[in-house]
Design an enzyme around this catalytic site. Structure first.
Site, PDB file in Angstrom:
ATOM      1  N   LYS A   3      -2.044 -11.960   8.109  1.00  0.00           N
ATOM      2  CA  LYS A   3      -3.449 -11.706   8.471  1.00  0.00           C
ATOM      3  C   LYS A   3      -4.240 -13.007   8.363  1.00  0.00           C
ATOM      4  CE  LYS A   3      -3.736  -6.811   7.337  1.00  0.00           C
ATOM      5  NZ  LYS A   3      -4.497  -5.720   6.711  1.00  0.00           N
ATOM      6  N   ASP A  17      -8.285  -8.912   3.511  1.00  0.00           N
ATOM      7  CA  ASP A  17      -8.050  -7.843   4.485  1.00  0.00           C
ATOM      8  C   ASP A  17      -9.110  -7.814   5.577  1.00  0.00           C
ATOM      9  OD1 ASP A  17      -7.101  -5.712   5.810  1.00  0.00           O
ATOM     10  OD2 ASP A  17      -7.501  -4.219   4.263  1.00  0.00           O
ATOM     11  N   GLU A  65       0.819  -1.204   0.000  1.00  0.00           N
ATOM     12  CA  GLU A  65       0.000   0.000   0.000  1.00  0.00           C
ATOM     13  C   GLU A  65       0.860   1.264   0.000  1.00  0.00           C
ATOM     14  OE1 GLU A  65      -2.614  -0.628   3.402  1.00  0.00           O
ATOM     15  OE2 GLU A  65      -4.018  -1.668   2.096  1.00  0.00           O
ATOM     16  N   GLU A  98     -12.826  -2.587  11.893  1.00  0.00           N
ATOM     17  CA  GLU A  98     -12.787  -1.791  10.668  1.00  0.00           C
ATOM     18  C   GLU A  98     -13.884  -2.191   9.686  1.00  0.00           C
ATOM     19  OE1 GLU A  98      -9.021  -1.985   8.646  1.00  0.00           O
ATOM     20  OE2 GLU A  98      -9.748  -0.852   6.920  1.00  0.00           O
TER      21      GLU A  98
HETATM   22  C1  BDP Z   1      -6.180  -2.264   6.042  1.00  0.00           C
HETATM   23  C2  BDP Z   1      -6.486  -0.894   6.542  1.00  0.00           C
HETATM   24  C3  BDP Z   1      -5.334   0.036   6.413  1.00  0.00           C
HETATM   25  C4  BDP Z   1      -4.079  -0.593   7.003  1.00  0.00           C
HETATM   26  C5  BDP Z   1      -3.832  -1.918   6.323  1.00  0.00           C
HETATM   27  C6  BDP Z   1      -2.683  -2.707   6.949  1.00  0.00           C
HETATM   28  O1  BDP Z   1      -7.596  -0.402   5.829  1.00  0.00           O
HETATM   29  O2  BDP Z   1      -5.671   1.212   7.073  1.00  0.00           O
HETATM   30  O3  BDP Z   1      -2.990   0.224   6.844  1.00  0.00           O
HETATM   31  O4  BDP Z   1      -4.956  -2.731   6.477  1.00  0.00           O
HETATM   32  O5  BDP Z   1      -2.963  -3.714   7.584  1.00  0.00           O
HETATM   33  O6  BDP Z   1      -7.128  -3.102   6.626  1.00  0.00           O
HETATM   34  O7  BDP Z   1      -1.532  -2.378   6.764  1.00  0.00           O
END
Ligand code: BDP
Length: 719
Positions: free
Chosen positions: A376, A381, A307, A409
């Site tokens: 994760k 996500d 990201e 979230e």
């Molecule tokens: C996502 C979130 C983001 C986080 C990312 C992460 O939306 O804000 O930075 O994961 O885990 O779920 O790095």
């Protein structure tokens, strides 16, 4: 009738005053013991406490005994000498050697560093209740467990109990920024008041440490994974040191997130190339400086090349080269690197589901021993429901840890009651079939299936400055359940919920069973009204609040259309061999069963298959009818939670009753919003009427699409 209710309420209040509570005390609210004989027995113990040694952790235990004694009996505990009616013995196995038989010593020793035993020791015609750890921290854990048994009314001096954690690092990951905003935080601001540290020490830090220690959480990473290099400056390390010093007697080790480009941003170097000598030296010096201040510093948590975060790829290096460079700097101090597997890039034309395995499988065996890859629970996500991540079982020479998200979230944020433990349990119990046919995810992360010693379960924290810590009171149950599962990933969600309810709301059976039934149904309900049958990633853009199945434009893998792929033929993401073949990353047992839309568990159907709207589900309904049915069921469940909650008025204190009551009303509205918006949207593809047996979705799709929430909490900065 009204008068009768008033009289009943008044009577209930007189025999059992219901005191207003704001949730601050969490599960450590030590209330008077309602069983007279147990009360006498335990009061005796508190009137004769003997410590077999002196150390900072025993000071912590003394304070906690003080709080417990005040709460249970409204007086202080009495500390005695050994020969002076000392009924409650507290110490370590080595301190109590002469009172423990050889066999018993061996049994306790086998529990490992953080394990404990508690039970009665008969000595010279007298009996003593002893809480014995292999270390002072183990003893602390035993003491918290002793208190818990008193609070839940299960204490029994005639039976012994021993326990030890199954996972080495039981860790909270705070996504807290240095300006005190919290990424994906819904409970106010960060509890770390960086500006006032190191001079001002908020008493809340201690209550935070107590709560974590009571669950056995032994590590915290203080800062956001989208890291700011500033925290590695000397002045900030001085602040971190204050927290580390406070947490140490509670058995909590401090970690920080390391920004990969820190050598450029703070070291004035031109590169952050992990193979560059100056870069290595930068990290070595930084790490040495940190350990000078914090000798038991845990190490770094790193998000790299994900990201938009910087990482080794910028220099043509791989994740192992990046992680090992940091690991080398940390190794002389016994520090570790927690390197996240949440990596994906829009520049790679590959199903996001597959990207972590594509990057990490070829690196198996290349990471140093003090590196652990934090994965994760699922490959996309933290969605409302995900199949387990295919990296579990795919590598066997790499330490793997679990990352769950406690903050909600994608699961209702702080307006919804969603008890997450059943979701975590589902993942932990999943069979991976690798490394051996009986392996489960739990077995991989506790090391029993892999023989790994460096094991980890991390949870993205849901804690903030809100008075009740977690925004929604029931967010506390998720913090609690996370701690319990990190201690023992084989525990059952119902037992955990039951215990939490007793500690939080007391032991009245009617109250307990009603709250339990809401909690245990809440996750499935949320999946139903948000993303049933394997749908995923269809929430509002960037803030992730509410439905957004229409989200398109910009990076494809941040849109909803990319994930649900609805068209006039059907819906779902084909991840079988005819599609992206993400299924091929799982063990063949799973891949072959799940490749068949008639054999795959229906909860994952649309995760792996693009299925025609008339596809027949097991219920006999068509897929379209089934989707509609699930959304409708979800709304009905949310309404039933609210109805059940309303029957608790008068059984619990008004303050918490009102708090949850209002939020449940919001939850019902949000569930209706999800159902209406998603069904109206998907109908534009299915071109089919809504089944007669559901409540017909109402509202206007354009209206739902027009909703904007620029000030929703927890938004990622710069998105
Ligand atoms: C996502 C979130 C983001 C986080 C990312 C992460 O939306 O804000 O930075 O994961 O885990 O779920 O790095």
């Amino acid at each position: 009738m009204k008068n009768r209710i008033v009289i009943i309420l008044l009577f209930t209040f007189l025999i059992n005053p219901i005191i207003a509570k704001d949730g601050y005390k969490l599960w450590l609210d030590y209330q008077p013991i309602d069983n007279a004989s147990l009360n006498t027995e335990i009061e005796e113990l508190f009137k004769g406490v003997y410590f077999f040694g002196k150390n900072p952790t025993y000071e912590v235990i003394k304070k906690e005994l003080g709080l417990a004694s005040k709460g249970f009996f409204n007086h202080n505990p009495e500390f005695k000498n050994l020969n002076q009616n000392a009924h409650l013995w507290i110490g370590t196995r080595t301190e109590l050697t002469q009172y423990l038989g050889l066999e018993q010593q061996a049994k306790i020793k086998a529990l490992g560093d953080e394990g404990y035993w508690r039970g009665t020791i008969n000595q010279g015609g007298e009996s003593h209740y002893a809480i014995v750890g292999n270390s002072p921290i183990g003893t602390l854990y035993g003491v918290f467990d002793f208190f818990r048994s008193i609070q839940t009314g299960t204490f029994d001096s005639s039976s012994e109990k021993s326990d030890s954690p199954k996972i080495k690092l039981r860790m909270l990951n705070h996504w807290d920024n240095l300006d005190r905003t919290v990424e994906r935080g819904y409970a106010g601001f960060s509890i770390w008041d960086w500006h006032k540290l190191p001079g001002y020490v908020d008493p809340r830090y201690i209550d935070y440490a107590r709560a974590n220690a009571s669950l056995g959480i032994n590590a915290v990473s203080l800062t956001n994974v989208n890291a700011n290099a500033w925290v590695l400056r000397e002045d900030f390390i001085e602040k971190v040191k204050v927290l580390a010093d406070l947490f140490r007697p509670y058995g909590i080790q401090v970690f920080l997130t390391a920004r990969f480009s820190a050598p450029i941003e703070m070291g004035n170097l031109e590169t952050a190339d992990p193979l560059d000598a100056e870069v290595k030296n930068f990290w070595k010096e930084r790490v040495d400086m940190i350990y000078k201040e914090i000798p038991d510093f845990g190490g770094f948590v790193v998000k790299a090349n994900s990201e938009g975060q910087p990482g080794p790829h910028e220099y043509g290096r791989n994740h192992a080269e990046g992680a090992n460079m940091l690991a080398e700097a940390l190794a002389p101090h016994s520090g570790i690197v927690i390197w996240r597997a949440f990596v994906y890039s829009h520049e790679i034309d590959e199903d996001r589901h597959k990207q972590a395995n594509l990057e990490f499988e070829p690196l198996d065996g290349k990471f140093m021993d003090n590196v652990i890859i934090q994965v994760k629970n699922g490959a996309i996500d933290f969605q409302p429901r995900e199949p387990f991540h295919p990296l579990f079982g795919a590598v066997d020479e790499t330490n793997l840890g679990m990352e769950f998200q406690i903050t909600q979230e994608y699961l209702g944020q702080a307006t919804q009651l969603v008890y997450l433990s059943p979701m975590w349990e589902e993942v932990l119990q999943s069979k991976t079939f690798r490394p051996s046919p009986n392996s489960t995810v739990a077995g991989i992360i506790d090391g029993s299936a892999t023989n790994k010693k460096l094991t980890l379960m991390a949870g993205v924290s849901n804690i903030g400055t809100d008075r009740n810590w977690t925004g929604h009171l029931f967010g506390q149950a998720n913090w609690y359940a996370f701690g319990k599962l990190a201690w023992d990933p084989y525990q059952n969600s119902s037992d955990i919920a039951n215990e939490w309810i007793s500690l939080t709301f007391g032991k009245d059976p009617e109250t307990k069973s009603k709250i339990l039934s809401i909690m245990l149904q809440s996750h499935e309900a949320a999946v139903n009204y948000m993303t049933p049958l394997g749908l995923h990633h269809i929430m509002g853009r960037s803030h992730h609040y509410g439905p957004g199945p229409w989200v398109e434009g910009g990076r494809a893998d941040w849109t909803s259309l990319y994930y649900h792929r609805a068209n006039t033929e059907g819906i779902g993401f084909d991840r079988t061999a005819t599609g992206s073949n993400a299924l091929g990353q799982y063990a063949s047992e799973i891949a072959s069963e799940w490749s068949d839309p008639n054999l795959i568990p229906e909860k994952f159907l649309l995760w792996f298959h693009h299925v025609p709207w008339d596809f027949q589900l097991k219920s006999g309904k068509t897929l379209w009818e089934g989707i509609a049915f699930h959304y409708d069921q979800g709304v009905k469940s949310a309404r039933s939670f609210h109805q059940t909650w309303q029957t608790l008025e008068g059984l619990i204190d008004q303050e918490r009753f009102n708090h949850v009551n209002q939020l449940l009303k919001i939850q019902v509205k949000e569930a209706e919003w999800w159902r209406n918006a998603c069904l109206l949207f998907f109908q534009t593809f299915s071109n089919r009427p809504f089944p007669d047996d559901i409540e017909q979705p109402t509202g206007d799709l354009d209206y739902y699409k027009s909703l904007r929430f620029p000030f929703a909490p927890g938004i990622k900065p710069n998105w």
